[in-house]
Motif scaffolding. Structure first.
Motif, PDB file in Angstrom:
ATOM      1  N   ARG A   1       0.838  -1.211   0.000  1.00  0.00           N
ATOM      2  CA  ARG A   1       0.000   0.000   0.000  1.00  0.00           C
ATOM      3  C   ARG A   1       0.871   1.259   0.000  1.00  0.00           C
ATOM      4  O   ARG A   1       0.622   2.207  -0.747  1.00  0.00           O
ATOM      5  N   LEU A   2       1.909   1.277   0.855  1.00  0.00           N
ATOM      6  CA  LEU A   2       2.807   2.430   0.921  1.00  0.00           C
ATOM      7  C   LEU A   2       3.539   2.631  -0.403  1.00  0.00           C
ATOM      8  O   LEU A   2       3.692   3.762  -0.866  1.00  0.00           O
ATOM      9  N   TYR A   3       3.975   1.524  -1.011  1.00  0.00           N
ATOM     10  CA  TYR A   3       4.680   1.631  -2.289  1.00  0.00           C
ATOM     11  C   TYR A   3       3.772   2.250  -3.362  1.00  0.00           C
ATOM     12  O   TYR A   3       4.182   3.170  -4.071  1.00  0.00           O
ATOM     13  N   ARG A   4       2.555   1.739  -3.466  1.00  0.00           N
ATOM     14  CA  ARG A   4       1.608   2.280  -4.460  1.00  0.00           C
ATOM     15  C   ARG A   4       1.322   3.763  -4.189  1.00  0.00           C
ATOM     16  O   ARG A   4       1.319   4.581  -5.110  1.00  0.00           O
ATOM     17  N   PHE A   5       1.095   4.084  -2.924  1.00  0.00           N
ATOM     18  CA  PHE A   5       0.792   5.468  -2.563  1.00  0.00           C
ATOM     19  C   PHE A   5       1.966   6.391  -2.889  1.00  0.00           C
ATOM     20  O   PHE A   5       1.800   7.415  -3.560  1.00  0.00           O
ATOM     21  N   LEU A   6       3.169   6.049  -2.413  1.00  0.00           N
ATOM     22  CA  LEU A   6       4.330   6.902  -2.649  1.00  0.00           C
ATOM     23  C   LEU A   6       4.670   6.996  -4.137  1.00  0.00           C
ATOM     24  O   LEU A   6       5.029   8.066  -4.628  1.00  0.00           O
ATOM     25  N   SER A   7       4.534   5.885  -4.862  1.00  0.00           N
ATOM     26  CA  SER A   7       4.831   5.886  -6.304  1.00  0.00           C
ATOM     27  C   SER A   7       3.897   6.812  -7.070  1.00  0.00           C
ATOM     28  O   SER A   7       4.272   7.356  -8.105  1.00  0.00           O
ATOM     29  N   SER A   8       2.689   6.993  -6.567  1.00  0.00           N
ATOM     30  CA  SER A   8       1.737   7.879  -7.243  1.00  0.00           C
ATOM     31  C   SER A   8       2.053   9.356  -6.976  1.00  0.00           C
ATOM     32  O   SER A   8       1.545  10.234  -7.666  1.00  0.00           O
ATOM     33  N   LYS A   9       2.881   9.623  -5.969  1.00  0.00           N
ATOM     34  CA  LYS A   9       3.171  11.009  -5.564  1.00  0.00           C
ATOM     35  C   LYS A   9       4.591  11.476  -5.900  1.00  0.00           C
ATOM     36  O   LYS A   9       4.863  12.670  -5.923  1.00  0.00           O
ATOM     37  N   MET A  10       5.536  10.518  -6.086  1.00  0.00           N
ATOM     38  CA  MET A  10       6.942  10.901  -6.224  1.00  0.00           C
ATOM     39  C   MET A  10       7.735   9.799  -6.916  1.00  0.00           C
ATOM     40  O   MET A  10       7.283   8.667  -7.011  1.00  0.00           O
TER      41      MET A  10
ATOM     42  N   LYS B   1       3.131  12.465   6.293  1.00  0.00           N
ATOM     43  CA  LYS B   1       2.672  13.265   7.434  1.00  0.00           C
ATOM     44  C   LYS B   1       1.379  14.005   7.082  1.00  0.00           C
ATOM     45  O   LYS B   1       0.475  14.121   7.901  1.00  0.00           O
ATOM     46  N   HIS B   2       1.304  14.484   5.844  1.00  0.00           N
ATOM     47  CA  HIS B   2       0.109  15.197   5.383  1.00  0.00           C
ATOM     48  C   HIS B   2      -1.078  14.247   5.197  1.00  0.00           C
ATOM     49  O   HIS B   2      -2.187  14.541   5.622  1.00  0.00           O
ATOM     50  N   GLU B   3      -0.827  13.097   4.575  1.00  0.00           N
ATOM     51  CA  GLU B   3      -1.904  12.154   4.256  1.00  0.00           C
ATOM     52  C   GLU B   3      -2.374  11.368   5.482  1.00  0.00           C
ATOM     53  O   GLU B   3      -3.553  11.078   5.625  1.00  0.00           O
ATOM     54  N   TYR B   4      -1.433  11.005   6.352  1.00  0.00           N
ATOM     55  CA  TYR B   4      -1.734  10.197   7.546  1.00  0.00           C
ATOM     56  C   TYR B   4      -1.178  10.904   8.781  1.00  0.00           C
ATOM     57  O   TYR B   4      -0.126  10.523   9.299  1.00  0.00           O
ATOM     58  N   PRO B   5      -1.849  11.936   9.279  1.00  0.00           N
ATOM     59  CA  PRO B   5      -1.305  12.730  10.392  1.00  0.00           C
ATOM     60  C   PRO B   5      -1.077  11.927  11.685  1.00  0.00           C
ATOM     61  O   PRO B   5      -0.261  12.318  12.504  1.00  0.00           O
ATOM     62  N   ASN B   6      -1.770  10.800  11.858  1.00  0.00           N
ATOM     63  CA  ASN B   6      -1.595  10.004  13.082  1.00  0.00           C
ATOM     64  C   ASN B   6      -0.495   8.951  12.975  1.00  0.00           C
ATOM     65  O   ASN B   6      -0.184   8.279  13.955  1.00  0.00           O
ATOM     66  N   LEU B   7       0.089   8.833  11.809  1.00  0.00           N
ATOM     67  CA  LEU B   7       1.180   7.883  11.617  1.00  0.00           C
ATOM     68  C   LEU B   7       2.422   8.397  12.345  1.00  0.00           C
ATOM     69  O   LEU B   7       2.739   9.585  12.277  1.00  0.00           O
ATOM     70  N   ILE B   8       3.117   7.518  13.056  1.00  0.00           N
ATOM     71  CA  ILE B   8       4.360   7.907  13.733  1.00  0.00           C
ATOM     72  C   ILE B   8       5.496   7.767  12.719  1.00  0.00           C
ATOM     73  O   ILE B   8       5.727   6.689  12.179  1.00  0.00           O
ATOM     74  N   LEU B   9       6.193   8.868  12.456  1.00  0.00           N
ATOM     75  CA  LEU B   9       7.281   8.898  11.474  1.00  0.00           C
ATOM     76  C   LEU B   9       8.547   9.431  12.121  1.00  0.00           C
ATOM     77  O   LEU B   9       8.509  10.428  12.834  1.00  0.00           O
ATOM     78  N   ARG B  10       9.664   8.769  11.843  1.00  0.00           N
ATOM     79  CA  ARG B  10      10.964   9.259  12.315  1.00  0.00           C
ATOM     80  C   ARG B  10      12.045   8.759  11.372  1.00  0.00           C
ATOM     81  O   ARG B  10      11.841   7.801  10.628  1.00  0.00           O
ATOM     82  N   TYR B  11      13.178   9.404  11.439  1.00  0.00           N
ATOM     83  CA  TYR B  11      14.306   8.950  10.628  1.00  0.00           C
ATOM     84  C   TYR B  11      15.037   7.841  11.372  1.00  0.00           C
ATOM     85  O   TYR B  11      15.220   7.916  12.587  1.00  0.00           O
ATOM     86  N   GLY B  12      15.444   6.801  10.622  1.00  0.00           N
ATOM     87  CA  GLY B  12      16.203   5.693  11.193  1.00  0.00           C
ATOM     88  C   GLY B  12      17.694   5.882  10.949  1.00  0.00           C
ATOM     89  O   GLY B  12      18.144   6.945  10.518  1.00  0.00           O
ATOM     90  N   GLU B  13      18.434   4.841  11.185  1.00  0.00           N
ATOM     91  CA  GLU B  13      19.899   4.855  11.014  1.00  0.00           C
ATOM     92  C   GLU B  13      20.237   4.526   9.568  1.00  0.00           C
ATOM     93  O   GLU B  13      19.742   3.551   9.003  1.00  0.00           O
TER      94      GLU B  13
END
Length: 180
Positions: free
Chosen positions: A117-126, A164-176
């Motif tokens: 789902r994330l791949y399809r969504f992100l691929s449609s935007k960028m 962050k815009h599409e899913y404001p309740n999703l927890i997002l952070r940068y990893g290593e």
């Protein structure tokens, strides 16, 4: 000058190489530092080799990669990689207070934090390239996905803003960064 430049050009790379293959090969020699950007150029017509642009977050990290490759320690597809600083278009990324990375970690409900789902969504935007994706279930309802993009700039950075815009309740952070 070299001391203030984070942008490298790698040449003599095999035709058809991907950002993932290049970054995987470099990751074997970690710690080399964090990648700000990586892009493989299309091979010229009739050429058996191609080039890549690699930008590190710091001058020190760029020096580590330069010395590794310059000592003949990076061969891909039977070819010894050649490296030089891009002095025509030098780059020194800004030094933000928050730690940034091309690795983005998502945590949330399984119906949203789903790789396909994330791949399809992100691929449609960028446009983006992926080095790796790791998935871990937290419990029955929640999942964590770590997505390692080829670049921070224009990929992980943009993906984070879009999600962050599409899913404001999703927890997002940068990893290593796997090369760090």
């Amino acid at each position: 000058s070299r001391e203030e430049n984070c942008r490298l050009i790698l040449t003599n790379l095999p035709r058809g190489i991907t950002e993932k293959t290049l970054l995987d090969a470099l990751s074997l020699h970690r710690p080399l530092g964090r990648v700000w950007g990586c892009r493989v150029a299309p091979a010229a017509l009739g050429s058996k080799t191609t080039t890549a642009d690699l930008i590190m977050f710091t001058e020190r990290d760029a020096q580590k990669v330069f010395f590794l490759v310059n000592r003949g320690r990076l061969a891909i597809g039977g070819l010894n990689t050649i490296i030089r600083y891009n002095t025509a278009h030098p780059i020194v990324p800004e030094r933000p207070l928050a730690p940034l990375s091309r690795s983005l970690v998502f945590r949330g409900p399984k119906e949203i934090v789903d790789v396909h789902r994330l791949y399809r969504f992100l691929s449609s935007k960028m446009k983006f390239q992926t080095q790796d994706v790791y998935v871990a279930d937290v419990n029955e309802e929640e999942r964590i996905v770590e997505w390692v993009f080829a670049s921070y700039q224009g990929q992980a950075q943009v993906a984070k803003a879009i999600l962050k815009h599409e899913y404001p309740n999703l927890i997002l952070r940068y990893g290593e960064d796997p090369m760090a």
